[in-house]
Design a protein around this motif. Structure first.
Motif, PDB file in Angstrom:
ATOM      1  N   PHE A  22       0.834  -1.201   0.000  1.00 27.46           N
ATOM      2  CA  PHE A  22       0.000   0.000   0.000  1.00 27.46           C
ATOM      3  C   PHE A  22       0.873   1.257   0.000  1.00 27.46           C
ATOM      4  CE2 PHE A  22      -3.214   3.010   1.668  1.00 27.46           C
ATOM      5  CZ  PHE A  22      -4.163   2.813   0.685  1.00 27.46           C
ATOM      6  N   LYS A 110      -9.734  -4.568   2.279  1.00 25.21           N
ATOM      7  CA  LYS A 110      -8.322  -4.750   1.925  1.00 25.21           C
ATOM      8  C   LYS A 110      -8.157  -5.667   0.716  1.00 25.21           C
ATOM      9  CE  LYS A 110      -5.499  -5.250   5.441  1.00 25.21           C
ATOM     10  NZ  LYS A 110      -4.686  -5.834   6.534  1.00 25.21           N
ATOM     11  N   PHE A 114      -8.295  -1.800  -2.518  1.00 21.92           N
ATOM     12  CA  PHE A 114      -6.988  -1.167  -2.320  1.00 21.92           C
ATOM     13  C   PHE A 114      -6.895   0.149  -3.084  1.00 21.92           C
ATOM     14  CE2 PHE A 114      -2.513  -2.738  -1.288  1.00 21.92           C
ATOM     15  CZ  PHE A 114      -2.838  -3.129  -0.018  1.00 21.92           C
ATOM     16  N   ARG A 118      -6.605   4.100  -1.853  1.00 24.05           N
ATOM     17  CA  ARG A 118      -5.569   5.021  -2.332  1.00 24.05           C
ATOM     18  C   ARG A 118      -6.196   6.287  -2.933  1.00 24.05           C
ATOM     19  NH1 ARG A 118      -3.016   4.166  -7.718  1.00 24.05           N
ATOM     20  NH2 ARG A 118      -5.201   4.537  -8.187  1.00 24.05           N
TER      21      ARG A 118
END
Length: 137
Positions: A22, A110, A114, A118
């Motif tokens: 990440f 998750k 993802f 972001r």
């Protein structure tokens, strides 16, 4: 990174692999810098209090049996301006609702969201820091 860093992020997750993965995604966004990592509650609180980030990416289960909720409560109580973005494999609606009600700004899966997480953090960067138009809230 070129230009001024305008959004500082601390990532709290017991998985180093997730932190790295990440972190690379966040580093690809102009204007974002990951300024700290932690794997447990004590470490998370210490790095958050020291770095005073703009956002915290938070997992629910941490090392030493720690709970992300303890970190969230600390941030909400001591640093209410910091955005907390939960990134977890626990995707039950009830769990999401509990964290959002407790003060998390956003909650992402998750395993499937993802990039959405972001992008949510990237939207915190003012348009002048990204070189593009900021999406409407």
């Amino acid at each position: 990174m070129d230009g001024e860093i305008v959004v500082k992020v601390v990532h709290v997750d017991d998985s180093i692999a997730i932190q790295r993965s990440f972190g690379r995604l966040l580093a690809s966004v102009a204007g974002i810098e990951v300024v700290g990592h932690a794997e447990d509650v004590v470490g998370a609180i210490a790095v958050i209090d020291c770095m005073l980030p703009d956002a915290v990416v938070l997992d629910l289960d941490l090392r030493e049996g720690g709970r992300g909720m303890d970190v969230l409560r600390h941030v909400v109580h001591k640093h209410p301006a910091i955005k907390v973005v939960v990134l977890s494999v626990f995707t039950w609606g009830a769990m999401r609702d509990v964290y959002l009600a407790a003060g998390a700004s956003a909650y992402f899966d998750k395993s499937a969201e993802f990039l959405d997480a972001r992008d949510w953090i990237a939207a915190l960067v003012p348009a002048s820091g990204r070189g593009d138009a900021r999406p409407a809230d």
